[in-house]
Every structure is written in structure tokens, then in C-alpha cells.
Design an enzyme around this catalytic site. Structure first.
Site, short mmCIF file in Angstrom:
data_model
loop_
_atom_site.label_atom_id
_atom_site.label_comp_id
_atom_site.label_asym_id
_atom_site.label_seq_id
_atom_site.Cartn_x
_atom_site.Cartn_y
_atom_site.Cartn_z
N CYS A 166 0.83 -1.21 0.00
CA CYS A 166 0.00 0.00 0.00
C CYS A 166 0.86 1.26 0.00
O CYS A 166 0.39 2.34 -0.36
CB CYS A 166 -0.92 0.01 1.21
SG CYS A 166 -1.84 -1.53 1.39
N ALA A 203 -1.58 -18.05 -0.10
CA ALA A 203 -1.76 -16.58 0.01
C ALA A 203 -1.00 -15.92 -1.13
O ALA A 203 -0.16 -15.04 -0.91
CB ALA A 203 -1.25 -16.09 1.36
N GLY A 261 -1.99 -13.92 -3.49
CA GLY A 261 -2.38 -12.58 -3.91
C GLY A 261 -3.04 -12.55 -5.28
O GLY A 261 -3.75 -13.48 -5.68
N ARG A 280 2.98 -3.47 -8.41
CA ARG A 280 2.49 -4.52 -7.52
C ARG A 280 3.51 -4.84 -6.42
O ARG A 280 3.14 -5.23 -5.33
CB ARG A 280 2.24 -5.74 -8.42
CG ARG A 280 1.47 -6.89 -7.90
CD ARG A 280 -0.01 -6.67 -7.75
NE ARG A 280 -0.46 -7.45 -6.61
CZ ARG A 280 -1.51 -7.20 -5.89
NH1 ARG A 280 -2.30 -6.21 -6.19
NH2 ARG A 280 -1.83 -7.95 -4.87
N GLY A 285 -6.67 -2.84 -12.81
CA GLY A 285 -7.27 -3.82 -11.89
C GLY A 285 -6.39 -5.04 -11.73
O GLY A 285 -5.32 -5.15 -12.33
N THR A 309 -10.29 -24.54 1.71
CA THR A 309 -10.64 -24.77 0.30
C THR A 309 -11.40 -26.08 0.18
O THR A 309 -11.76 -26.71 1.18
CB THR A 309 -9.38 -24.85 -0.57
OG1 THR A 309 -8.67 -26.05 -0.19
CG2 THR A 309 -8.47 -23.64 -0.38
N ALA A 361 -6.94 -20.99 1.99
CA ALA A 361 -6.54 -19.91 1.07
C ALA A 361 -7.07 -18.59 1.61
O ALA A 361 -8.17 -18.54 2.19
CB ALA A 361 -7.06 -20.17 -0.34
N VAL A 362 -6.30 -17.54 1.40
CA VAL A 362 -6.66 -16.23 1.97
C VAL A 362 -6.27 -15.09 1.02
O VAL A 362 -5.46 -15.28 0.11
CB VAL A 362 -5.93 -16.00 3.33
CG1 VAL A 362 -6.27 -17.10 4.31
CG2 VAL A 362 -4.42 -15.89 3.16
N TYR A 372 -17.38 14.64 20.30
CA TYR A 372 -17.55 16.00 19.80
C TYR A 372 -16.80 17.03 20.64
O TYR A 372 -16.90 17.05 21.86
CB TYR A 372 -19.05 16.39 19.77
CG TYR A 372 -19.24 17.89 19.71
CD1 TYR A 372 -18.73 18.62 18.63
CD2 TYR A 372 -19.86 18.59 20.73
CE1 TYR A 372 -18.83 20.00 18.59
CE2 TYR A 372 -19.98 19.97 20.70
CZ TYR A 372 -19.46 20.67 19.63
OH TYR A 372 -19.57 22.02 19.58
P1 FAD Z 1 -0.07 -10.05 -1.52
O1 FAD Z 1 0.10 -9.12 -0.39
O2 FAD Z 1 -0.01 -9.50 -2.89
O3 FAD Z 1 1.00 -11.21 -1.36
C1 FAD Z 1 1.04 -12.28 -2.23
C2 FAD Z 1 2.47 -12.73 -2.36
O4 FAD Z 1 2.48 -14.07 -2.85
C3 FAD Z 1 3.27 -11.93 -3.37
O5 FAD Z 1 4.37 -11.30 -2.76
C4 FAD Z 1 3.71 -12.94 -4.42
O6 FAD Z 1 5.03 -12.73 -4.88
C5 FAD Z 1 3.61 -14.25 -3.65
N1 FAD Z 1 3.39 -15.40 -4.52
C6 FAD Z 1 2.45 -15.55 -5.49
N2 FAD Z 1 2.53 -16.78 -6.05
C7 FAD Z 1 3.54 -17.42 -5.43
C8 FAD Z 1 4.09 -18.71 -5.57
N3 FAD Z 1 3.62 -19.58 -6.46
N4 FAD Z 1 5.13 -19.05 -4.77
C9 FAD Z 1 5.61 -18.17 -3.84
N5 FAD Z 1 5.12 -16.94 -3.68
C10 FAD Z 1 4.08 -16.56 -4.44
N6 FAD Z 1 -5.21 -2.32 0.05
C11 FAD Z 1 -5.79 -1.55 1.00
O7 FAD Z 1 -6.64 -2.04 1.75
N7 FAD Z 1 -5.45 -0.23 1.12
C12 FAD Z 1 -4.51 0.36 0.33
O8 FAD Z 1 -4.20 1.54 0.48
C13 FAD Z 1 -3.91 -0.43 -0.67
N8 FAD Z 1 -3.00 0.11 -1.52
C14 FAD Z 1 -2.38 -0.69 -2.44
C15 FAD Z 1 -1.44 -0.13 -3.28
C16 FAD Z 1 -0.79 -0.92 -4.21
C17 FAD Z 1 0.23 -0.30 -5.13
C18 FAD Z 1 -1.09 -2.31 -4.29
C19 FAD Z 1 -0.38 -3.18 -5.28
C20 FAD Z 1 -2.05 -2.87 -3.48
C21 FAD Z 1 -2.71 -2.07 -2.55
N9 FAD Z 1 -3.68 -2.59 -1.71
C22 FAD Z 1 -4.28 -1.81 -0.77
C23 FAD Z 1 -4.10 -4.00 -1.82
C24 FAD Z 1 -3.41 -4.87 -0.78
O9 FAD Z 1 -2.04 -4.64 -0.85
C25 FAD Z 1 -3.73 -6.31 -1.07
O10 FAD Z 1 -5.12 -6.48 -0.98
C26 FAD Z 1 -3.07 -7.26 -0.09
O11 FAD Z 1 -1.69 -7.11 -0.13
C27 FAD Z 1 -3.42 -8.70 -0.45
O12 FAD Z 1 -2.74 -9.57 0.37
P2 FAD Z 1 -2.38 -11.04 -0.14
O13 FAD Z 1 -1.61 -11.68 0.96
O14 FAD Z 1 -3.58 -11.71 -0.64
O15 FAD Z 1 -1.45 -10.81 -1.40
#
Ligand code: FAD
Length: 560
Positions: free
Chosen positions: A51, A120, A122, A142, A253, A282, A289-290, A436
Site C-alpha cells: 500500500c 496466500a 495474492g 504490484r 485492476g 478450500t 486460502a486467503v 464532539y
Molecule cells: P499479496 O500481499 O499480494 O502477497 C502475495 C504474495 O504471494 C506476493 O508477494 C507474491 O510474490 C507471492 N506469490 C504468489 N505466487 C507465489 C508462488 N507460487 N510461490 C511463492 N510466492 C508466491 N489495500 C488496501 O486495503 N489499502 C490500500 O491503500 C492499498 N494500496 C495498495 C497499493 C498498491 C500499489 C497495491 C499493489 C495494493 C494495494 N492494496 C491496498 C491491496 C493490498 O495490498 C492487497 O489487498 C493485499 O496485499 C493482499 O494480500 P495477499 O496476501 O492476498 O497478497
């Protein structure tokens, strides 16, 4: 109780080490000292603040280290969790309870067994299959390496012009931060509004702020191709527009990362994420999964959705660990509570928008608008909050809220978020006791006012009309109760001006055979007029949100 001895000796593997994965790992350790926990992260960092990335590009966060919430060393020393970075899980063997791992640097491939597995991974940024999206100078944002590449490109290529495709959260945060770096910025958005999760009329103030800041905003137009030109890149849109750029950011997106899950036969949900139950399990009882990768339920519309936000990802990580270690574990669904800063404006929302309700087939909702100050007017510095509250007429249940303003916006949306979560009604908002003092709010907080306005509508004290009904209404008499100066500065075609303070003396100017639809600037004076007229037996309705909302809707193209 000695939980160390009670806990089962699991071997927990976690794929993905950022929001959901890191949260699950740390919670798992707090619940089980004996189990082995290994986190695989294909990138070079774990637990980083995605973020914060736009602000790292914009130099608000100057050192990359500040983005690192925790390091593999910290996971090892504090939690006895092994983190393997640059390690991509390439396959899941569900029958053998093993995953296959490829070391990104050395290329070594090995297998690791598990008793429980948490996915997890992402989401990945959507890159449309269009000509030129792979050219140098075209980016997505990202990861930390993505942000470093963008920073390096700006510095090394002395980039002056950026085109951002997509006007959602990341697109607009990046517009602000690239402008901060001195670039000229254009934003191209397929929808007819910026910030598509907002209802259109609420997005107008955001668009205006972007324009005030010198951002070129191209709406209702999509990317068609990117080409190299004599002096950089040339971005072509579907309508034939050409925008010159040194840097292009694709921010249209994300899609849930489901490759591993699909390949090993886990069930996917209707929105394309991994299907999970309330405990984040799952279709395989040993795999959880999360985060951005899963389908979840919208608690207002009941629709199955993918909501890529950090809050749900963190909570789900914790819940998955709870489920694995026998603690109560129930994810209650999402309501997409979100906030974003755009050039000093705060834009926040929670629950369902009108659009989302219509999409889900729900017609039974009512919406009111108000534009109170974020604190009392007599204390210096009050800034307006444009607030929209959506609720269910049959019982007053709060369904959603959106707000745009300066200070105090997120706090009001957070209050409404809790109201939605608890199934509260507009009558509860009327009665909410909120803090307030003059510099923070008002004795009737904007949240109270929203509840009062909505409750007045439901009690029949305050009949409402909506601007979009104007075209089809049966010849209502349009009564503008603002001052004559305000009227002269702009009014709705065909409206008659009787300022509120003169209304009681000029009642004979109102027709007896037509319904009176009244409006003022934001709805308050028209509410007083409505009450005065209702009690005199006049058939009257207040045009919700007043002239300000009329202008916003007209400018968003909705009433054209
Ligand atoms: P992620 O945090 O993306 O982590 C997933 C990780 O899994 C990644 O690092 C990836 O490399 C790893 N991975 C994937 N596949 C594999 C594999 N096969 N083997 C090993 N590793 C793997 N949300 C908010 O609520 N507020 C905000 O202000 C906000 N700002 C954001 C700004 C940006 C630029 C971005 C990109 C996102 C933002 N988000 C925000 C969204 C938020 O960051 C995500 O919703 C959150 O990080 C999701 O968490 P996650 O654990 O599901 O995935």
C-alpha cells in the site's frame, strides 16, 4: 493451559509472504510453538507494505527499507518461522501432501511436505493483450521491484509525461505521486467517471480536483495500443485520441492468482477466486486460502466477490491459522470498506453503492445526500464532507455510504462501516453517540445528520424526489428556495425562485394542482421548506442532495 503440549505437531507451509501469508504465519506461531512453519515467497521480500508503493514512487517514503514491515531474519528470531524468499511454489501434490519449489535464483527444484497448506499468493495486475504493453517504459505496480523500476525509469530517462490507464485507487494515487515527481500526468479511464467503485455523482468532486491539479482526465475511453515514437511513447485510445508519454502505468485492476489452485484441482468460485468456506478452507480440507486470491461474500448484497484489500487479507490470514489450530474461525464476509487520498481529497466508501445494488438485482433502496462541515462552522477551518447514505426503506437497514471531502471523511465512513457490519439502521445512526468538540465535529455529527435525514424520509416527514426522476415526472412545480443571488448564479431550467425566508408570505404563488419539488444548495433549506409545506397540506418533495448534486449528476453525464 499449556498450549505447547496440547497443540498438534503440524508442518505448515504458506505460499506467499506478504499481507495474508505473513499474518497467517505469525498467528500460527502464536497458537502453536511446536509446529514447523515455512513461508515461500517468490519475490525478494516478505511482509512489505504494497500500500505504500505509490508513495515510494512519489518520494514521500524515501527509503525502500521503510516499506519492509518484517524481514526473514525477524521472522526467524522472533517467531521461529522459516521464510524462503526467491522461492516459487510451482505445483501442489495434494495426494502426496507435498509442494514443488523452484529457487528463482539458482533454479534448484525440490519438494517439501506439509500437513497443512495455506495459499496466500495474492493477485496479479491485469495487462490487456494490446499492442505495445510490453514496451520499455510501460509498467504495472504490484511489488517493490516494480516501484524501483518506475523510480529508475523516471530518473534515468528524465521522464516528463506519464499516462496512467485506469482511474481506480492505484491509478489515482499514482497520478498524485507522479505529479509530485514533476511529471505531467494524463489518466485514461474506460468508465465515464473516475474512481469506478463510487457512484458517478460522488466521483465528480474527485474528477474536478484532478483537473484543478492539472491532470488530463480522459473518460469513457480505453487503451487501444502503445507505440514507440520519435520522443518516447505514443498512447492511442479506442476513440482515436493520441497521448504522448515517457512512462505508461497500467492500473486497470487485478485478478486473483489461482494458477496453483486450479492446476491441483481446487474448486474456484464464481468470481474467479479460490473457493473457501467461512474458516478459509478450500475444497481440500488440508489446504486453506486467503487474501486477494479468494472469492468471498459481500455481506450487503450476498454476491460472491473478489475484494483485493489489505484488511480482509490480514484478517483472513489470522482466521486460517485459527481454523488450523482449532480456534473459533469465521470470516464474516466483506463490505469493501476503502479509503484513498487524491490531491488532498479523501475518498472513502463502505458497503454497497447504488451501482452494486442494481447489479445484484436489488431495487429496494433509498439514498440521501448531505454536505455538512467536518466540524462546526464557527470553529475555523471547517471543510465540507459530501456524504451519501444508502439504506433499505422497509426497515431502515444501512446498506452503504460514500464520502468525499478533506478532513474527517474516513472517521465517518468507519462509523457507518461498523453500523453495516452490525446490521444497524438509520435510526441507530440518528442515536449514535460520537465524540464532539468544536475542532473535531458537531453535536449533531455528520453521521447523526445522515441518520436523521434518512429516518425523516422513512417516517414520511420528509418526502424525497431524485434528480433522475425529473425527466419522467408528471410536470412537477420546481421550487428553488435558495437566495435570489444563488438562483441568478445558476439554477435548474424551469425552476421558480422563492427564497426560504419569503416562502410563508408567498404561498399563493404555489400551484394547487401540481406536486411541488423543492431544492436548495444541498438539501437543508429545502427540508425546512418541505416541512413547512407538508404541514400546510401541500404535496411536496425535496430533491435529494440539492443543486450541488444536480450539477454533479449533470456533469457526470448521468442526467443527459
Ligand atoms: P499479496 O500481499 O499480494 O502477497 C502475495 C504474495 O504471494 C506476493 O508477494 C507474491 O510474490 C507471492 N506469490 C504468489 N505466487 C507465489 C508462488 N507460487 N510461490 C511463492 N510466492 C508466491 N489495500 C488496501 O486495503 N489499502 C490500500 O491503500 C492499498 N494500496 C495498495 C497499493 C498498491 C500499489 C497495491 C499493489 C495494493 C494495494 N492494496 C491496498 C491491496 C493490498 O495490498 C492487497 O489487498 C493485499 O496485499 C493482499 O494480500 P495477499 O496476501 O492476498 O497478497
Amino acid at each position: 493451559m499449556d498450549e505447547t503440549r496440547e497443540s498438534p505437531a503440524e508442518k505448515l507451509l504458506i505460499i506467499g509472504g506478504v499481507a495474508g501469508g505473513a499474518s497467517a504465519a505469525a498467528r500460527a506461531r502464536r497458537l502453536c510453538e511446536r509446529c514447523e512453519i515455512i513461508v515461500f515467497e517468490k519475490g525478494p521480500y516478505v511482509s512489505f507494505a504494497n500500500c505504500g508503493l505509490p508513495y515510494y514512487v512519489g518520494n514521500v517514503i524515501r527509503e525502500q527499507e521503510k516499506l519492509l514491515v518484517a524481514s526473514p531474519e525477524l521472522f526467524r528470531s522472533r517467531f521461529n518461522i522459516e521464510v524462503r524468499t526467491n522461492s516459487q511454489v510451482t505445483a501442489i501434490d495434494r495426494g502426496g501432501h507435498e509442494v514443488e519449489v523452484r529457487e528463482v535464483d539458482g533454479g534448484r527444484v525440490y519438494r517439501e511436505s506439509y500437513t497443512k497448506l495455506i495459499l496466500a499468493p495474492g493477485a496479479h495486475a491485469v495487462v490487456p493483450p494490446l499492442p505495445g504493453v510490453d514496451l520499455p517504459g510501460v509498467f504495472v505496480l504490484r511489488t517493490i521491484p516494480d516501484s524501483r523500476r518506475i523510480r529508475a525509469w523516471i530518473d534515468e530517462e528524465a521522464a516528463r509525461r506519464a499516462v496512467i490507464v485506469g482511474a481506480g485507487f492505484i491509478g489515482l494515487e499514482m497520478a498524485e505521486n507522479l505529479k509530485r515527481r514533476g511529471l505531467e500526468v494524463a489518466v485514461v479511464e474506460m468508465a465515464r467517471q473516475v474512481m469506478p467503485p463510487l457512484d458517478e455523482e460522488m466521483a465528480v468532486a474527485v474528477e474536478e480536483r484532478l483537473v484543478e491539479e492539472g491532470i488530463e482526465v480522459v473518460l469513457g475511453d480505453g487503451l487501444s495500443s502503445i507505440e514507440e515514437s520519435a520522443d518516447g511513447l505514443s498512447v492511442k485510445t479506442a476513440s482515436g485520441k493520441t497521448l504522448a508519454a515517457d512512462l505508461v502505468l497500467l492500473a486497470i485492476g487485478v485478478r486473483p492468482e489461482v494458477t496453483l489452485a486450479r492446476d491441483c484441482g481446487l474448486a474456484l468460485g464464481t468470481s474467479g477466486g479460490i473457493q473457501v468456506d467461512e474458516g478459509m478452507r478450500t475444497s481440500d480440507p488440508d489446504i486453506f486460502a486467503v487474501g486477494d486470491a479468494v472469492d468471498t461474500t459481500d455481506i450487503v448484497t450476498d454476491a460472491e466477490v473478489v475484494v483485493p484489500l489489505a484488511g480482509p487479507a490480514n484478517r483472513q490470514g489470522r482466521i486460517a491459522a485459527n481454523a488450523i489450530f482449532g480456534r473459533p474461525a469465521r470470516f464474516r464476509g466483506v463490505q469493501a470498506t476503502a479509503v484513498c487520498g487524491v490531491f488532498g481529497l479523501t475518498v472513502a466508501m463502505t458497503g454497497a453503492s447504488e451501482k452494486a445494488l442494481r447489479r445484484s438485482g436489488c431495487e429496494e433502496y433509498e439514498a440521501i445526500y448531505l454536505h455538512p462541515g467536518h466540524h462546526v462552522g464557527y470553529y475555523p477551518g471547517a471543510q465540507p464532507i459530501h456524504l451519501k447514505l444508502i439504506f433499505r426503506p422497509c426497515d431502515g437497514r444501512v446498506l452503504g455510504a460514500q464520502a468525499v471531502g478533506g478532513e474527517g471523511v474516513a472517521r465517518r465512513i468507519d462509523v457507518v462501516a461498523i453500523a453495516i457490519q452490525q446490521g444497524m439502521t438509520v435510526y441507530d445512526l440518528e442515536e449514535a453517540e460520537l465524540c464532539y468538540a468544536p475542532q473535531y465535529g458537531a453535536a449533531k455529527d455528520p453521521v447523526n445528520l445522515a441518520g436523521m435525514i434518512a429516518a425523516n424520509v422513512l417516517r414520511g416527514d420528509h418526502p424525497l424526489a431524485h434528480w433522475n426522476e425529473l425527466q419522467t415526472a408528471e410536470n412537477p412545480f420546481l421550487l428553488d428556495v435558495r437566495s435570489s443571488d444563488e438562483f441568478a448564479a445558476g439554477h435548474v431550467g424551469g425552476a421558480v425562485n422563492i427564497p426560504l425566508d419569503e416562502l410563508r408570505d408567498r404561498l399563493d404563488e404555489l400551484p394547487s394542482d401540481r406536486e411541488v419539488w423543492t431544492y436548495c444548495a444541498v438539501g437543508q433549506r429545502a427540508y425546512y421548506a418541505t416541512r413547512a409545506l407538508v404541514q400546510r397540506g401541500v404535496r411536496v418533495r425535496n430533491l435529494s442532495g440539492g443543486y450541488q448534486t444536480y450539477v454533479a449528476r449533470r456533469d457526470s453525464g448521468r442526467d443527459r
